[in-house]
Design a protein around this motif. Structure first.
Motif, PDB file in Angstrom:
ATOM      1  N   UNK A 103       0.189  21.462  17.660  1.00 62.42           N
ATOM      2  CA  UNK A 103      -0.727  21.345  18.786  1.00 62.42           C
ATOM      3  C   UNK A 103      -1.536  22.600  18.999  1.00 62.42           C
ATOM      4  N   UNK A 104      -1.037  23.715  18.543  1.00 60.32           N
ATOM      5  CA  UNK A 104      -1.689  24.977  18.869  1.00 60.32           C
ATOM      6  C   UNK A 104      -2.443  25.617  17.716  1.00 60.32           C
ATOM      7  N   UNK A 105      -2.556  24.932  16.593  1.00 62.31           N
ATOM      8  CA  UNK A 105      -3.077  25.627  15.416  1.00 62.31           C
ATOM      9  C   UNK A 105      -4.192  24.871  14.712  1.00 62.31           C
ATOM     10  N   UNK A 106      -5.245  24.577  15.407  1.00 64.35           N
ATOM     11  CA  UNK A 106      -6.384  23.957  14.774  1.00 64.35           C
ATOM     12  C   UNK A 106      -6.083  22.551  14.330  1.00 64.35           C
ATOM     13  N   UNK A 107      -6.669  22.112  13.256  1.00 65.21           N
ATOM     14  CA  UNK A 107      -6.516  20.724  12.867  1.00 65.21           C
ATOM     15  C   UNK A 107      -6.038  20.576  11.428  1.00 65.21           C
ATOM     16  N   UNK A 108      -5.192  21.476  10.965  1.00 64.87           N
ATOM     17  CA  UNK A 108      -4.677  21.371   9.616  1.00 64.87           C
ATOM     18  C   UNK A 108      -3.503  20.410   9.601  1.00 64.87           C
ATOM     19  N   UNK A 109      -3.657  19.376   8.810  1.00 61.30           N
ATOM     20  CA  UNK A 109      -2.613  18.383   8.668  1.00 61.30           C
ATOM     21  C   UNK A 109      -1.673  18.759   7.534  1.00 61.30           C
ATOM     22  N   UNK A 110      -0.387  18.463   7.722  1.00 59.47           N
ATOM     23  CA  UNK A 110       0.585  18.559   6.643  1.00 59.47           C
ATOM     24  C   UNK A 110       1.089  17.155   6.377  1.00 59.47           C
ATOM     25  N   UNK A 111       1.002  16.721   5.131  1.00 62.35           N
ATOM     26  CA  UNK A 111       1.358  15.359   4.755  1.00 62.35           C
ATOM     27  C   UNK A 111       2.726  15.290   4.114  1.00 62.35           C
ATOM     28  N   UNK A 112       3.393  14.168   4.339  1.00 65.27           N
ATOM     29  CA  UNK A 112       4.579  13.856   3.583  1.00 65.27           C
ATOM     30  C   UNK A 112       4.186  13.365   2.196  1.00 65.27           C
ATOM     31  N   UNK A 113       5.189  13.132   1.372  1.00 64.57           N
ATOM     32  CA  UNK A 113       4.928  12.746  -0.008  1.00 64.57           C
ATOM     33  C   UNK A 113       4.481  11.305  -0.194  1.00 64.57           C
ATOM     34  N   UNK A 114       4.584  10.514   0.870  1.00 65.52           N
ATOM     35  CA  UNK A 114       4.130   9.132   0.775  1.00 65.52           C
ATOM     36  C   UNK A 114       5.246   8.164   0.413  1.00 65.52           C
ATOM     37  N   UNK A 115       5.114   6.939   0.893  1.00 62.08           N
ATOM     38  CA  UNK A 115       6.030   5.850   0.547  1.00 62.08           C
ATOM     39  C   UNK A 115       5.208   4.653   0.121  1.00 62.08           C
ATOM     40  N   UNK A 116       5.456   4.211  -1.092  1.00 64.17           N
ATOM     41  CA  UNK A 116       4.736   3.035  -1.600  1.00 64.17           C
ATOM     42  C   UNK A 116       5.518   1.780  -1.249  1.00 64.17           C
ATOM     43  N   UNK A 155       0.867  -1.176   0.000  1.00 65.16           N
ATOM     44  CA  UNK A 155       0.000   0.000   0.000  1.00 65.16           C
ATOM     45  C   UNK A 155       0.902   1.224   0.000  1.00 65.16           C
ATOM     46  N   UNK A 156       0.278   2.398   0.063  1.00 64.00           N
ATOM     47  CA  UNK A 156       1.048   3.625   0.224  1.00 64.00           C
ATOM     48  C   UNK A 156       0.832   4.154   1.628  1.00 64.00           C
ATOM     49  N   UNK A 157       1.905   4.634   2.218  1.00 62.66           N
ATOM     50  CA  UNK A 157       1.870   5.072   3.611  1.00 62.66           C
ATOM     51  C   UNK A 157       2.238   6.548   3.686  1.00 62.66           C
ATOM     52  N   UNK A 158       1.460   7.287   4.465  1.00 58.73           N
ATOM     53  CA  UNK A 158       1.670   8.714   4.597  1.00 58.73           C
ATOM     54  C   UNK A 158       1.883   9.085   6.056  1.00 58.73           C
ATOM     55  N   UNK A 159       2.903   9.882   6.272  1.00 57.10           N
ATOM     56  CA  UNK A 159       3.141  10.488   7.569  1.00 57.10           C
ATOM     57  C   UNK A 159       2.537  11.894   7.539  1.00 57.10           C
ATOM     58  N   UNK A 160       1.941  12.325   8.643  1.00 58.77           N
ATOM     59  CA  UNK A 160       1.326  13.649   8.685  1.00 58.77           C
ATOM     60  C   UNK A 160       1.555  14.266  10.060  1.00 58.77           C
ATOM     61  N   UNK A 161       1.621  15.587  10.081  1.00 57.35           N
ATOM     62  CA  UNK A 161       1.820  16.295  11.342  1.00 57.35           C
ATOM     63  C   UNK A 161       0.759  17.383  11.497  1.00 57.35           C
ATOM     64  N   UNK A 162       0.453  17.678  12.744  1.00 57.22           N
ATOM     65  CA  UNK A 162      -0.449  18.787  13.039  1.00 57.22           C
ATOM     66  C   UNK A 162       0.082  19.515  14.248  1.00 57.22           C
TER      67      UNK A 162
END
Lengths: 114, 115
Positions: free
Chosen positions: A96-109, A87-94
């Motif tokens: 703690x102090x800024x709402x719930x906007x996620x930033x995603x990595x480019x993914x690893x298949x 599958x493809x796997x994505x790491x994401x960060x949010x």
């Protein structure tokens, strides 16, 4: 701005071998961290998340990830790969102090070889 | 079963046409999001909404529009101004932002192809 780097856009492992997917983030304050999995032509499913309660996080399907503040990393591992882990796997960060906007990595298949 | 539905699964559009992608959730989540996914680029945020009748631009809002008239629904319109709309579009929802490490739940996606 936050960024997430996933080393290796493609990883090939043999069935039964260790799966290691790398994720590094850039942030002066440890954020919330997530790993998602995506099967072909499907949405994303949460594998696990880091909430600062424990540095070693166990998720579904035998996956776990370790938060290392000194290395700003959150690598994902599974001791023994199964064919269904392809599958493809994505790491994401949010932050703690800024709402719930996620930033995603480019993914690893991940390709699992029999 | 609670979840997020997106329709249609596949959508074909001629150049110059506007199209609307549907996203519905029955999780009673306040926040909803639209992402665009292109190969090798991860997911990029188009628009998000934290409450009914309010929404904010994400990182790549140009050429897109949204509405949030009901808590359960967050449709995305891809306008003719979007220069490269062919992509996989994912809708997500979550509890009120800022309440801990609440994850986003994703729908199955819509694959849009411009002919």
């Amino acid at each position: 701005a936050q960024s997430v780097t996933q080393l290796g856009s493609h990883v090939s492992v043999s069935e039964g071998a260790l799966v290691l997917l790398r994720c590094n983030y850039s942030s002066s304050v440890p954020p919330y961290l997530f790993w998602y999995v995506q099967y072909p032509n499907q949405g994303l499913q949460l594998l696990l998340k880091y909430t600062s309660a424990a540095t070693l996080v166990k998720g579904i399907n035998g996956f776990e990830a370790e938060f290392k503040k000194s290395e700003t990393s959150f690598h994902l591992t599974k001791p023994s790969a199964h064919m269904s882990d392809a599958a493809e796997y994505f790491c994401a960060v949010r932050p703690k102090a800024a709402g719930n906007k996620l930033t995603f990595g480019g993914g690893t298949r991940v390709l699992v070889k029999p | 079963d609670g979840g997020i539905t997106q329709s249609p699964k596949y959508l074909f559009r001629k150049e110059g046409q506007n199209v609307t992608l549907s996203c519905e959730q029955n999780l009673n989540h306040d926040a909803m999001y639209w992402y665009r996914q292109d190969p090798g680029q991860g997911l990029r945020l188009i628009y998000y909404s934290q409450i009914v009748n309010d929404f904010q631009k994400g990182d790549i809002a140009e050429g897109y529009s949204v509405s949030r008239e009901k808590k359960e629904s967050f449709p995305l319109t891809v306008t003719s101004a979007q220069k490269n709309p062919t992509a996989f579009y994912l809708c997500a929802s979550s509890l009120i932002p800022g309440q801990g490490a609440d994850e986003q739940f994703f729908g199955p996606g819509t694959r849009l192809t411009v002919l």
